[in-house]
Design an enzyme around this catalytic site. Structure first.
Site, mmCIF file in Angstrom:
data_model
loop_
_atom_site.group_PDB
_atom_site.id
_atom_site.type_symbol
_atom_site.label_atom_id
_atom_site.label_comp_id
_atom_site.label_asym_id
_atom_site.label_seq_id
_atom_site.Cartn_x
_atom_site.Cartn_y
_atom_site.Cartn_z
ATOM 1 N N CYS A 96 0.930 -1.136 -0.091
ATOM 2 C CA CYS A 96 0.042 0.025 0.146
ATOM 3 C C CYS A 96 0.732 1.335 0.101
ATOM 4 O O CYS A 96 1.962 1.346 0.638
ATOM 5 C CB CYS A 96 -1.062 0.088 1.253
ATOM 6 N N CYS A 97 0.473 2.365 -0.914
ATOM 7 C CA CYS A 97 1.202 3.525 -0.786
ATOM 8 C C CYS A 97 0.061 4.631 -0.528
ATOM 9 O O CYS A 97 -1.009 4.295 -0.199
ATOM 10 C CB CYS A 97 2.177 3.877 -1.742
ATOM 11 N N ALA A 98 0.175 5.658 -0.986
ATOM 12 C CA ALA A 98 -0.870 6.595 -0.683
ATOM 13 C C ALA A 98 -1.954 6.722 -1.523
ATOM 14 O O ALA A 98 -3.241 6.612 -1.103
ATOM 15 C CB ALA A 98 -0.143 8.185 -0.892
ATOM 16 N N SER A 104 4.098 2.347 -4.808
ATOM 17 C CA SER A 104 3.671 0.669 -4.646
ATOM 18 C C SER A 104 3.923 -0.275 -5.707
ATOM 19 O O SER A 104 4.295 -1.314 -5.735
ATOM 20 C CB SER A 104 2.164 0.617 -4.140
ATOM 21 N N TYR A 125 -3.842 3.770 0.421
ATOM 22 C CA TYR A 125 -4.407 4.369 1.759
ATOM 23 C C TYR A 125 -5.524 5.185 1.544
ATOM 24 O O TYR A 125 -6.503 4.957 2.425
ATOM 25 C CB TYR A 125 -3.177 5.068 2.529
#
EC number: 2.9.1.3
Length: 364
Positions: A96-98, A104, A125
């Site tokens: 997971c990234c932003a 990611s 996220y």
């Protein structure tokens, strides 16, 4: 490489406590993260800041090039090794990234080159956060029964023992009073809300849930505040009040705030520093309500607290704390709670001792 990107997928991740390898920078993670997430960033805070400045000044291509320059060689290999170890430890996890963007995907590609195919959260996220917010709004619409009662009534334990109970204070890592802090630091507001959403989703998914059982909380629990959608529903909820004998309440408070907190502090810090932390914790709690007690009464109770701590240190007995705890309850906490309860007396549907309230709640 599988990706998760539907609303039901996001909810399933939260219900299953799916391990999340969150590759955002630490500062982003601290501002808000999912309950089962671990932070193994692609870029640290300084690297992220430098790439962000470059992006604003020179555009995305230059920023991407700088990112690859900053995370290269030994640094890159160390981070790949950390991600690889986390993937092997959590084979059913997810990246997971932003927003499910470049970070990611870069980590996913580097892991693939290292021999590991690992899924990512499409939407990142941000998508999980929106799912958590929406889930809380929806689930808060179910009927709510609040457990009320004076300090020491065992409200939290009663909620914890209900299959449809959600321990708001446990999630907030704070017991809601001047003496409410625990040894665990409170989470950011967003992380607290995410924890709450995940707990509500899991509780709802594992049973035919008709209503929630919650503790009668104020809007703030330490530094965290209840989501407005839930707080609004709680103001409309019925209340069951625990009315235990004063002596029983004192026994609970002695166990929770003196014996257990002393044990927890010494376990965490060792005997000497743990004792100092424990003393500071009690003095800080009393000091927090100094203005409401009045300076003279505060000084009297603080002196009794010091005497009780001396007795506890020399003999191990916590009985001396009654000299300041009893007047604190009789003069401050009990009148305050009764005043608050009077304002919502029409919502009280049951009163009884702890076991009676527990039986009544189970029958609802």
């Amino acid at each position: 490489m599988q990706e998760r990107h539907t609303e039901q997928d996001y909810r399933a991740l939260l219900i299953a406590d799916t391990p999340i390898i969150d590759v955002r920078a630490p500062i982003e993670f601290e501002q808000g993260a999912m309950p089962a997430a671990i932070n193994l960033p692609l870029m640290n805070n300084d690297e992220r800041a430098a790439v962000g400045i470059c992006y604003k000044q020179q555009g995305s291509d230059a920023a991407l090039a700088l990112g690859h320059k900053l995370v290269a060689g030994e640094i890159r290999q160390q981070r790949i090794d950390a991600w690889r170890a986390a993937c092997l430890q959590n084979p059913h996890g997810i990246l997971c990234c932003a927003r499910g963007g470049q970070r990611s995907h870069i980590v996913q590609r580097w892991l693939h080159d290292a021999g590991i195919d690992y899924p990512l959260v499409e939407g990142g996220y941000k998508a999980l956060r929106q799912t958590a917010i929406q889930a809380t709004i929806e689930l808060a619409q179910k009927p709510i029964v609040l457990i009320g009662g004076c300090t020491g009534s065992g409200k939290t334990l009663l909620v914890q023992q209900q299959p449809n109970g959600v321990d708001l204070e446990g999630l907030a890592r704070h017991r809601g009073s001047a003496f409410g802090r625990t040894l665990q630091p409170q989470l950011s507001q967003a992380s607290f809300e995410n924890m709450l959403a995940a707990e509500m989703l899991k509780t709802d998914a594992h049973q035919d849930l008709r209503l929630w059982v919650l503790e009668d909380e104020s809007r703030m629990i330490g530094s965290n505040h209840l989501p407005e959608c839930l707080r609004e529903r709680m103001t409309q909820a019925t209340i069951a009040v625990v009315e235990d004998p004063f002596e029983i309440r004192l026994e609970r408070l002695n166990e929770e705030y003196f014996l257990r907190m002393h044990h927890d502090f010494t376990h965490a810090y060792g005997d000497e520093q743990g004792w100092q932390e424990y003393c500071e914790y009690l003095h800080h709690g009393l000091s927090a309500i100094k203005r409401r007690l009045g300076l003279q009464r505060y000084n009297e109770l603080a002196a009794r607290l010091d005497a009780a701590l001396t007795t506890q240190l020399t003999t191990g007995s916590t009985d001396g704390h009654l000299a300041w705890l009893v007047p604190l309850l009789e003069e401050y906490y009990d009148p305050m709670y009764r005043y608050q309860l009077e304002k919502k007396a029409e919502k009280v549907v049951f009163r009884g001792e702890w076991a009676e309230v527990a039986e009544w709640v189970k029958a609802q």
